[in-house]
Design a protein around this motif. Structure first.
Motif: not given
Length: 258
Positions: A3, A10, A35, A38, A66
């Protein structure tokens, strides 16, 4: 891939819901949605008839790292195609509609999603276009609707905000963070023994300086001091500081008397 803050990769975690954006209008909104996903542990995105096609470079600019979610995006022509392999589908519904269907809060919806995934079922969340939301035909494909209990006088959310609420609630269904916690850093909550040691020090000095000279009131005054220090969770570091305070006050008093 990690990340943006260097945290966990991720990568999909178990059997998580699929986020389906129906006829999204702006690539930037798709990026900010990735975003938000995530943040809450949602890693599967599908697009239904995106207005400007796919891929769109502008989405990556707003995804804040992301990227893996955007790289794995699946695109479909219709809602029917996008949900064909799913067992349960929930549709977000910002406004009342003339539809007879179960309506859940975000929290209730997240709990049902989690229960279904634990059974090995594939689930999805439908989010509509930014300006209009889902139409009746879209919602007819859903098993239930999800409405957020927000200020009825102003319930306007952008796409990423709407997804963020569900992502957050999804994450909370298995998050073990305590609702309330004292951050002690390098110290620790004082034990009863450490507190007893400090109270002996404090009371001895209060006796010496004459603060507790009223023998009739002394027990109640001492109890009040105990109540004060046991009302919260005083730390060992705080007690050491207070020990120092009491010692210096006593030393200063003796110097003045001398």
């Amino acid at each position: 891939m990690t990340g943006k803050d260097g945290g966990a990769p991720l990568e999909p975690i178990g059997n998580s819901p699929v986020v389906i954006l129906v006829r999204p209008q702006m690539a930037e909104n798709i990026g900010t949605t990735a975003r938000a996903m995530a943040n809450g542990g949602l890693f599967h995105m599908r697009l239904v008839a995106p207005r400007d096609g796919w891929p769109q470079d502008r989405a990556w600019r707003t995804a804040s790292g992301a990227d893996r979610i955007l790289e794995a995006v699946e695109v479909f022509d219709t809602v029917d195609d996008a949900v064909a392999d799913l067992h349960h589908v929930y549709a977000t519904c910002p406004r009342p509609r003339h539809i007879v269907k179960t309506v859940l809060t975000a929290r209730g919806g997240a709990e049902e999603l989690r229960a279904a995934t634990r059974r090995g079922l594939k689930v999805g969340l439908l989010f509509g276009p930014e300006r209009t939301g889902l139409d009746n035909e879209d919602m007819a494909r859903a098993d239930a609707l999800i409405r957020y209990p927000l200020n009825p006088g102003f319930m306007s959310l952008n796409l990423a905000q709407a997804v963020m609420i569900m992502a957050y609630e999804w994450w909370l269904t298995e998050d073990g963070t305590l609702p309330r916690e004292l951050m002690t850093n390098e110290t620790h909550v004082a034990t009863k023994g450490e507190l007893e040691n400090f109270m002996r020090h404090l009371i001895a000095d209060l006796d010496e300086c004459g603060f507790l000279r009223n023998e009739e009131k002394k027990p109640g005054m001492v109890r009040n001091l105990w109540h004060f220090f046991t009302r919260g969770e005083v730390t060992e570091q705080e007690l050491r500081t207070l020990h120092g305070v009491v010692t210096e006050l006593s030393r200063g008093r003796k110097l003045r008397q001398g």
